[in-house]
Scaffold this active site. Structure first.
Site, mmCIF file in Angstrom:
data_model
loop_
_atom_site.group_PDB
_atom_site.id
_atom_site.type_symbol
_atom_site.label_atom_id
_atom_site.label_comp_id
_atom_site.label_asym_id
_atom_site.label_seq_id
_atom_site.Cartn_x
_atom_site.Cartn_y
_atom_site.Cartn_z
ATOM 1 N N LYS A 71 -1.507 -11.847 11.536
ATOM 2 C CA LYS A 71 -0.284 -12.105 12.572
ATOM 3 C C LYS A 71 -0.069 -10.806 13.046
ATOM 4 O O LYS A 71 0.183 -10.361 14.235
ATOM 5 C CB LYS A 71 0.801 -12.757 12.206
ATOM 6 C CG LYS A 71 0.612 -14.510 12.316
ATOM 7 C CD LYS A 71 2.035 -15.199 12.095
ATOM 8 C CE LYS A 71 1.749 -16.591 12.040
ATOM 9 N NZ LYS A 71 2.978 -17.424 11.492
ATOM 10 N N ASP A 107 6.447 -18.917 17.286
ATOM 11 C CA ASP A 107 7.109 -19.242 15.937
ATOM 12 C C ASP A 107 8.660 -19.168 15.996
ATOM 13 O O ASP A 107 9.381 -20.153 15.605
ATOM 14 C CB ASP A 107 6.807 -18.380 14.741
ATOM 15 C CG ASP A 107 5.697 -18.472 14.217
ATOM 16 O OD1 ASP A 107 4.590 -19.591 14.180
ATOM 17 O OD2 ASP A 107 4.788 -17.549 13.532
ATOM 18 N N ALA A 132 10.774 -13.153 4.662
ATOM 19 C CA ALA A 132 10.710 -12.049 5.549
ATOM 20 C C ALA A 132 9.162 -11.613 5.834
ATOM 21 O O ALA A 132 8.979 -10.643 6.315
ATOM 22 C CB ALA A 132 11.356 -10.552 4.886
HETATM 23 P P1 ATR Z 1 3.921 -16.380 6.954
HETATM 24 O O1 ATR Z 1 2.954 -16.041 8.140
HETATM 25 O O2 ATR Z 1 3.631 -18.042 6.670
HETATM 26 O O3 ATR Z 1 5.334 -16.127 7.265
HETATM 27 P P2 ATR Z 1 3.531 -14.255 5.146
HETATM 28 O O4 ATR Z 1 3.701 -13.229 6.125
HETATM 29 O O5 ATR Z 1 2.643 -14.088 4.172
HETATM 30 O O6 ATR Z 1 3.099 -15.751 5.779
HETATM 31 O O7 ATR Z 1 5.039 -14.467 4.359
HETATM 32 C C1 ATR Z 1 5.236 -15.382 3.184
HETATM 33 C C2 ATR Z 1 6.801 -15.363 2.892
HETATM 34 O O8 ATR Z 1 6.892 -16.445 1.667
HETATM 35 C C3 ATR Z 1 7.113 -14.149 2.195
HETATM 36 O O9 ATR Z 1 8.548 -14.028 2.500
HETATM 37 C C4 ATR Z 1 6.890 -14.123 0.786
HETATM 38 O O10 ATR Z 1 7.737 -13.183 0.117
HETATM 39 P P3 ATR Z 1 7.089 -11.729 -0.314
HETATM 40 O O11 ATR Z 1 7.693 -10.891 0.993
HETATM 41 O O12 ATR Z 1 8.169 -11.170 -1.562
HETATM 42 O O13 ATR Z 1 5.771 -11.758 -0.609
HETATM 43 C C5 ATR Z 1 7.253 -15.407 0.523
HETATM 44 N N1 ATR Z 1 6.655 -16.051 -0.533
HETATM 45 C C6 ATR Z 1 5.454 -16.415 -0.942
HETATM 46 N N2 ATR Z 1 5.251 -16.761 -2.105
HETATM 47 C C7 ATR Z 1 6.432 -16.820 -2.670
HETATM 48 C C8 ATR Z 1 6.884 -17.252 -4.072
HETATM 49 N N3 ATR Z 1 6.320 -17.927 -5.042
HETATM 50 N N4 ATR Z 1 8.302 -17.098 -4.369
HETATM 51 C C9 ATR Z 1 9.437 -16.786 -3.344
HETATM 52 N N5 ATR Z 1 9.003 -16.066 -1.996
HETATM 53 C C10 ATR Z 1 7.304 -16.190 -1.766
#
Ligand code: ATR
Length: 285
Positions: A71, A107, A132
Site C-alpha cells: 500500500k 479504507d 497503526a
Molecule cells: P494492513 O494493511 O492490514 O493495515 P499492516 O500495515 O501490516 O497491514 O498493519 C498490521 C497492523 O497489525 C499493525 O498495526 C501491526 O502492529 P506493528 O506496527 O507493531 O507491526 C498490527 N499487528 C500485526 N500482528 C500483531 C500482533 N500479533 N499483535 C499486535 N499487533 C499486531
C-alpha cells in the site's frame, strides 16, 4: 460471465493474495450490474511492485486494489495521488484513466460508511483505534476528521507516534498514543465511545486471540473489527456478550470495495449483492 475482447480488467495485487475476498465481492457486483468487467487476484512480490504498476499501464488494466504489503510502495509509481491517500502514505485503489494512474485510499471512507450505515455517529465522540499499519492510518484519518478525539494504540509505539504527528498536522484534533498493553487499553477505553480493531489480531488461524481483555468491554461501546476471517472474531464475540453494538469486518470490506468499484465503473455499487457474496463465501471457508 461472458469474457470477450471488450472485457475490462480489474484486480488486486498483494502477497499473500490467495485468500483475498475481493475477487468474490467484485465479480458478484459486476454480475449484479450486468457490466463487462472481470476481477482477478495477482500475487506480486515486493521486488515486482514497479513492474506490476507499469504492467497495469501496458495492459490497460482499468483498476487495481492494493493490499499487504504494497500500500505504501505503490505510491511513488503513480501519476497522481488523492490528498487523503498522500497524507497517510497508503493507496489501496488505483484507477487507470487514459493511461494516467490515479491513487486513492478507500479504507477510510469504507470504515466511516460501515460505522454510519450501522447507526454509529462520530460527532462529539472519542474513538479508540488499535493499530497503526496501512489500513489503520487511512481509517484514523477518516474517523479523526469527524470524531472529537482519537487514541491510537499499537504493538510498537513508533508507528502510532508517527500517525499522531500526521493527524495532528492535518487536523486540529486531540490525538493520543500508546501501546496495546492492557493498562493503556483500559485507560483509553474508559472514556471512548467507539473501539476499532485495525490490527490483524484474531485473524485466522489465531481464533483465540483478542487485542482487548473482555472485562473492559461495555454495553455503551460500539465495537468494529476489520478482521473478517473469521466472520465473528473473539473480540466481536466478547463485545456482543458484553452488550456492545458490534460491526463485523465484512462491513468495512464491502464499503471500501464499493468505493473502489464506483471509481472504476462510475456506477453505484450493489452493496447488498457484495455483502451476500462475501457472507456466502465466508460461511464455506
Ligand atoms: P494492513 O494493511 O492490514 O493495515 P499492516 O500495515 O501490516 O497491514 O498493519 C498490521 C497492523 O497489525 C499493525 O498495526 C501491526 O502492529 P506493528 O506496527 O507493531 O507491526 C498490527 N499487528 C500485526 N500482528 C500483531 C500482533 N500479533 N499483535 C499486535 N499487533 C499486531
Amino acid at each position: 460471465m461472458n469474457i470477450s475482447g471488450k472485457t475490462r480488467i480489474c484486480g488486486v495485487i498483494g502477497d499473500p493474495i490467495e485468500h483475498s475476498l475481493s475477487p468474490v465481492i467484485h465479480n458478484a457486483a459486476f454480475q449484479e450490474l450486468k457490466i463487462n468487467y472481470v476481477y482477478l487476484a495477482f500475487k506480486v512480490k515486493p521486488a515486482e511492485v514497479a513492474n506490476a504498476v507499469n504492467g497495469m499501464r501496458a495492459l490497460n488494466i482499468r483498476g487495481l486494489n492494493v493490499t499487504m504489503p504494497h500500500k505504501s510502495a505503490v505510491v511513488k509509481h503513480l501519476d497522481r495521488v488523492d490528498l487523503s491517500a498522500q497524507i497517510v502514505n497508503s493507496v489501496n485503489t488505483i484507477l487507470n484513466k487514459e493511461n494516467l494512474l490515479f491513487g486513492f485510499n478507500t479504507d477510510g471512507v469504507g470504515a466511516l460508511k460501515a460505522l454510519k450505515e450501522n447507526g454509529v455517529e462520530l460527532k462529539g465522540r472519542k474513538v479508540l483505534l488499535l493499530g497503526a499499519g496501512g489500513a489503520a492510518r487511512a481509517i484514523a484519518y477518516a474517523l479523526a476528521k469527524e470524531a472529537d478525539e482519537i487514541a491510537v494504540l499499537n504493538r510498537t509505539v513508533k508507528p502510532a507516534q508517527a500517525l499522531a504527528k500526521v493527524l495532528g498536522g492535518a487536523l486540529t484534533k486531540k490525538v493520543t498514543v500508546g501501546t496495546l498493553s492492557p493498562s493503556d487499553i483500559a485507560l483509553d477505553l474508559k472514556d471512548s465511545d467507539i473501539l476499532v480493531n485495525a490490527t490483524s489480531v484474531g485473524m485466522k488461524p489465531h481464533f483465540d486471540d483478542s487485542p482487548v481483555p473482555s472485562k473492559l468491554l461495555r454495553p455503551d461501546l460500539a465495537v468494529m473489527d476489520i478482521v473478517y476471517n473469521p466472520l465473528e472474531t473473539k473480540l466481536t464475540k466478547e463485545a456482543k456478550i458484553a452488550g456492545a453494538k458490534v460491526i463485523n469486518g465484512v462491513e468495512m470490506l464491502i464499503y471500501q470495495g464499493a468505493a473502489s468499484l464506483e471509481l472504476w465503473t462510475g456506477k453505484s455499487a450493489p452493496v447488498e449483492a457484495m455483502r451476500q457474496a462475501s457472507l456466502k463465501h465466508l460461511m464455506k471457508v
